[in-house]
Design an enzyme around this catalytic site. Structure first.
Site, short mmCIF file in Angstrom:
data_model
loop_
_atom_site.label_atom_id
_atom_site.label_comp_id
_atom_site.label_asym_id
_atom_site.label_seq_id
_atom_site.Cartn_x
_atom_site.Cartn_y
_atom_site.Cartn_z
N GLU A 115 10.03 2.11 11.43
CA GLU A 115 10.36 3.15 10.41
C GLU A 115 10.05 4.39 10.76
O GLU A 115 9.35 4.28 9.48
CB GLU A 115 11.54 3.33 9.53
CG GLU A 115 12.10 1.51 9.36
CD GLU A 115 13.15 1.30 10.40
OE1 GLU A 115 14.23 1.96 10.72
OE2 GLU A 115 14.33 -0.51 9.86
N GLU A 154 8.95 16.96 15.39
CA GLU A 154 9.47 16.90 13.96
C GLU A 154 8.71 17.90 12.85
O GLU A 154 7.40 17.67 12.74
CB GLU A 154 9.58 14.81 13.28
CG GLU A 154 10.16 15.16 12.18
CD GLU A 154 9.22 13.36 11.90
OE1 GLU A 154 8.32 12.65 12.06
OE2 GLU A 154 9.85 12.88 11.21
N GLY A 173 6.59 5.40 8.16
CA GLY A 173 6.39 6.08 8.48
C GLY A 173 6.08 7.19 9.62
O GLY A 173 7.09 7.34 10.03
N SER A 174 4.71 7.95 10.12
CA SER A 174 5.07 9.11 10.68
C SER A 174 5.05 7.62 12.83
O SER A 174 4.46 6.88 12.45
CB SER A 174 4.19 10.05 10.96
OG SER A 174 2.75 8.82 11.17
N LYS A 205 0.98 -1.57 -0.29
CA LYS A 205 -0.27 0.05 -0.12
C LYS A 205 0.97 0.76 0.33
O LYS A 205 1.41 1.50 1.29
CB LYS A 205 -0.76 -0.23 1.21
CG LYS A 205 -2.34 1.03 1.27
CD LYS A 205 -2.07 2.53 1.42
CE LYS A 205 -1.97 3.11 2.39
NZ LYS A 205 -1.86 4.56 1.61
N VAL A 251 1.39 6.98 13.40
CA VAL A 251 0.30 5.46 12.57
C VAL A 251 0.99 4.32 13.14
O VAL A 251 1.00 3.23 13.40
CB VAL A 251 0.85 6.10 11.75
CG1 VAL A 251 0.17 4.79 10.29
CG2 VAL A 251 -0.83 7.10 10.72
N GLY A 252 2.90 4.69 13.31
CA GLY A 252 3.35 3.40 13.73
C GLY A 252 2.78 2.89 14.92
O GLY A 252 3.13 1.39 14.78
N GLN A 280 2.23 19.32 3.63
CA GLN A 280 3.18 19.55 4.55
C GLN A 280 3.72 21.02 4.57
O GLN A 280 3.89 21.62 4.75
CB GLN A 280 4.04 19.04 3.00
CG GLN A 280 4.09 17.51 3.76
CD GLN A 280 5.03 17.21 5.16
OE1 GLN A 280 4.57 17.28 5.74
NE2 GLN A 280 6.26 17.67 4.49
P1 NAP Z 1 1.98 8.82 7.41
O1 NAP Z 1 0.93 9.78 7.56
O2 NAP Z 1 2.66 7.53 8.57
O3 NAP Z 1 2.28 7.70 5.89
C1 NAP Z 1 2.67 6.67 6.63
C2 NAP Z 1 1.82 5.30 5.67
O4 NAP Z 1 0.81 4.87 6.23
C3 NAP Z 1 1.96 5.85 4.13
O5 NAP Z 1 1.15 4.91 2.89
C4 NAP Z 1 -0.48 6.26 5.01
O6 NAP Z 1 -1.40 6.56 4.44
C5 NAP Z 1 -0.68 4.92 5.35
N1 NAP Z 1 -0.97 5.26 6.79
C6 NAP Z 1 -1.75 6.32 7.49
N2 NAP Z 1 -2.64 6.07 8.32
C7 NAP Z 1 -2.65 4.88 8.21
C8 NAP Z 1 -3.65 3.92 8.59
N3 NAP Z 1 -4.11 4.21 10.33
N4 NAP Z 1 -3.50 2.10 9.15
C9 NAP Z 1 -2.74 2.30 7.80
N5 NAP Z 1 -1.37 2.51 7.28
C10 NAP Z 1 -2.18 4.28 7.43
O7 NAP Z 1 3.91 9.70 6.96
P2 NAP Z 1 3.98 10.22 6.06
O8 NAP Z 1 3.14 11.34 5.69
O9 NAP Z 1 3.55 9.44 4.70
O10 NAP Z 1 6.23 10.39 5.84
C11 NAP Z 1 6.00 11.02 6.92
C12 NAP Z 1 6.83 10.42 7.86
O11 NAP Z 1 7.05 9.07 7.52
C13 NAP Z 1 7.88 11.33 9.27
O12 NAP Z 1 7.45 10.93 10.22
C14 NAP Z 1 9.11 10.55 8.77
O13 NAP Z 1 10.14 11.00 9.90
C15 NAP Z 1 9.13 9.68 8.68
N6 NAP Z 1 10.00 8.38 8.20
C16 NAP Z 1 10.76 7.41 8.81
C17 NAP Z 1 11.58 6.50 7.94
C18 NAP Z 1 12.35 5.93 8.99
O14 NAP Z 1 13.20 5.19 7.97
N7 NAP Z 1 12.58 6.06 10.36
C19 NAP Z 1 11.47 6.81 6.44
C20 NAP Z 1 10.51 8.06 6.12
C21 NAP Z 1 10.40 8.08 6.13
P3 NAP Z 1 -2.09 7.70 3.20
O15 NAP Z 1 -0.72 8.21 2.71
O16 NAP Z 1 -2.82 7.30 2.39
O17 NAP Z 1 -2.13 8.61 4.29
#
Ligand code: NAP
Ligand code: MG
Length: 479
Positions: free
Chosen positions: A249, A380, A227-228, A174, A231-232, A330
């Protein structure tokens, strides 16, 4: 009407029966719609998991050489598609073409590493006098759910998917809603490489709908998510209910310490690269800079000059250094954080929202006089914004760095080996860099965070494969 990006389920390209779509906007040109992705329904996740479950029965019996051959073919096609894919990433995500090409290169480098490493990935056989032999067997888990973010849509997805496939698992993927185009392009490469139907499936849609359905499906044996942190945590509690393993991650607030004996030009270079590369939207970017007080003035003068020279604009233009941020959400989050920092009393050395109104542009922004009680120190932002604090001694700098719920990456710039060693020993981050920027990584090293930056086995290194297998201890005695 632009193309509608289809789902790839069981080797077929399918339109969602619900017919709902969402627009993929070019963040450099507000209102320019690149294409439409499907807002799929939870039922399509069920279909994809059905397909992946059926495909697993066959895929798990494939000799590792055959999986390696198919992944090799995918990597060959990925290298061939590099320019086309980089244009799609640049258009839908906003990073420059150079940054998008570098992302594909990173996916190729890591993919090649895992593809080679799988040959050596086997337990050690032990001779024992109570049994003839004991060894560790590895078995694939089954259907794995992969959920990726928009900021590195190619690299993060490949870093999870390729090890999962090499170890014999099947996938339901996804992608993030901001970057469905590059995801569907990669699904086409899996099809073209010749993977059997159902081994790799891709369903676009909202996290709150299809993402949720994926983590709730009891047939999923593992979730690898980037991701965030918010959500994690949701994913961890849903997965915990079914004892499903997770690799999470998550977010970061990475600090870079600059000591008074550092190569200042090198430190400024690293700050510009890790602070403003990809408009600051990478998980291991630098977002806090801690300066030893006596070099703060000289360092900030150099940094401000470099920031002002950064050319902002359409990321497809080769003269541009920094593209827009990924979209309206963003832009709002980042500009709100900038306003809050000003209200909290931090001083803006340079930056703010850019004058170009055509896209979601934000200038490289640096705040000085930041204190730990300010939101900009701890939260963040995920944008081109740096929070700068000053310190007198290394222990003070280490306390400031570790004063965070996050623990993803960090860096120190110093010429003193004792400083460097004290930093390595004391720092609470999954990645530590001495005289190298916080975003540097190589595939041989684990990629993961401590504290609220990560959970489960890290990606890359040996653990990148280990996450995707069950272990079986085998004890053997001849009759
Ligand atoms: P996000 O909002 O947490 O979304 C990540 C993914 O999760 C997207 O595909 C999102 O879908 C999906 N998602 C959202 N709600 C969900 C739920 N309830 N159940 C299952 N999946 C769900 O993060 P983002 O804004 O895309 O990315 C930015 C974040 O990622 C930042 O916090 C960044 O630090 C983190 N990040 C971490 C790493 C690492 O390796 N540590 C690397 C890159 C990014 P939708 O897009 O449809 O909402
Ligand atoms: Mg977009």
């Amino acid at each position: 009407m632009q193309d509608i990006l289809k789902n790839y389920i069981d080797g077929q390209w399918l339109l969602s029966p619900g017919g709902k779509t969402f627009a993929n906007e070019n963040p450099a040109r507000k209102g320019e719609i690149l294409n439409y992705a499907q807002a799929s329904e939870p039922e399509e996740i069920t279909l994809a998991v059905d397909a992946a479950s059926a495909a697993f029965l066959n895929w798990k019996t494939f000799p590792v050489e055959e999986r390696q051959r198919l992944v090799g073919e995918f990597l060959r096609l990925l290298a061939q598609a590099k320019d086309e894919l980089a244009v799609a990433v640049s258009k839908e995500n906003g990073k420059t073409l150079t940054e998008a090409r570098a992302e594909v290169d990173s996916a190729l480098l890591e993919g090649g590493y895992h593809q080679r490493q799988i040959s050596a990935f086997a337990g050690n056989a032990v001779r024992n006098d109570k049994c003839s032999l004991a060894w560790e067997d590895y078995h694939p888990l089954g259907v794995v759910g992969i959920i990726s973010p928009w900021n590195y849509p190619v690299n993060v997805m490949c870093r999870k998917t390729l090890p999962a496939l090499l170890t014999g698992n099947t996938i339901v993927f996804k992608p993030a809603s901001f970057t469905p185009w590059s995801a569907v392009m990669m699904a086409r490469l899996f099809e073209k490489a010749g993977f059997p139907a159902g081994v790799f499936n891709c369903v676009t849609g909202m996290g709150s709908s299809v993402g949720n359905a994926l983590i709730a499906d009891s047939r999923i044996k593992a979730i690898s998510f980037t991701g965030s942190t918010a959500v994690g945590k949701k994913i961890l509690s849903a997965a915990g209910a079914n004892l499903v393993r997770t690799q999470l991650e998550l977010g970061g607030k990475n600090a870079m310490i600059v000591m008074n004996d550092a190569d200042l030009d090198g430190a400024v270079d690293a700050t510009v690269k890790a602070g403003f590369g990809c408009a600051g939207q990478w998980c291991t970017s630098t977002s806090r800079v801690l300066l030893q007080r006596d070099i703060a003035g000289a360092y900030l003068e150099k940094l401000a000059e470099r920031c002002r020279a950064i050319r902002i604009g359409d990321p497809l233009d080769s003269a541009v250094d920094m593209g827009p941020v990924a979209g309206p959400g963003q832009f709002k989050t980042i500009t709100t954080a900038i306003e809050r920092a000003q209200r909290d009393g931090a001083q803006m050395l340079c930056g703010d929202a850019a004058a170009q109104s055509g896209g979601y542009f934000i200038k490289p922004t640096v705040f000085t006089g930041v204190t730990p009680d300010m939101a900009i120190f701890s939260e963040e932002i995920f944008g081109p914004v740096l929070a700068v604090c000053e310190f007198d001694t290394l222990p003070e700098a280490l306390d400031l760095t570790n004063n965070s719920v996050y623990g993803l990456s960090s860096a120190i710039f110093t010429r003193d080996l004792t400083n460097a060693q004290r930093y390595i020993d004391a720092i609470d981050t999954g990645m530590a860099h001495v005289n190298i920027h916080s975003g540097f990584k190589i595939p041989e090293m684990p990629f993961g965070g401590w504290k609220e930056s990560g959970f489960g086995l890290p990606e890359n290194s040996r653990s990148g494969l280990e996450f995707f297998v069950n272990r079986k201890a085998v004890y053997w005695k001849g009759i």
